[in-house]
Design a protein around this motif. Structure first.
Motif: not given
Length: 128
Positions: A31-35, A72-76, A83-87
């Protein structure tokens, strides 16, 4: 002070799963690379539409390529945020039920944001 004479492996057992960390890490990297790429596109789109009127902005967002990239931008963004908040929740919330409900509530809110955003983009694209 009490010394713990147990084996370190005995202390580490039953304190959590160590099976899904690699998958979550890979998803975060993806997600980081795609974003990164989609953010460049998004900034260019916003800068080109900065002084445009409503009809031009709507037509630009309604274009199939832009609508697909925007969805795609919104979904990612929502996936990466989850993912970040769960971590963060897993690392810093030590009360089990509070961490569990924080993850569930975050997922529900981000799912609602993603669905409403994508439906709005689809509505703009169809009504073009």
């Amino acid at each position: 002070m009490t010394s713990d004479l147990r084996n370190p492996l005995k202390r580490a057992r039953n304190i959590g799963s160590a099976k899904s960390g690699a998958g979550a890490w890979m998803a975060m990297q993806f997600t980081s690379i795609a974003l990164a790429a989609l953010s460049v596109w998004f900034v260019i789109l916003v800068l080109t539409l900065l002084r445009s009127d409503y009809a031009t902005v709507r037509a630009s967002i309604g274009h199939p390529v832009n609508a697909t990239l925007m969805a795609s931008f919104i979904i990612l963004v929502c996936w990466h945020t989850e993912l970040g908040l769960r971590n963060i929740y897993e690392d810093y919330i030590h009360t089990h039920w509070l961490g569990f409900w924080s993850v569930i509530l975050t997922r529900l809110v981000l799912l609602l944001v993603a669905v409403l955003s994508v439906l709005s983009i689809v509505r703009i694209a169809i009504a073009r």
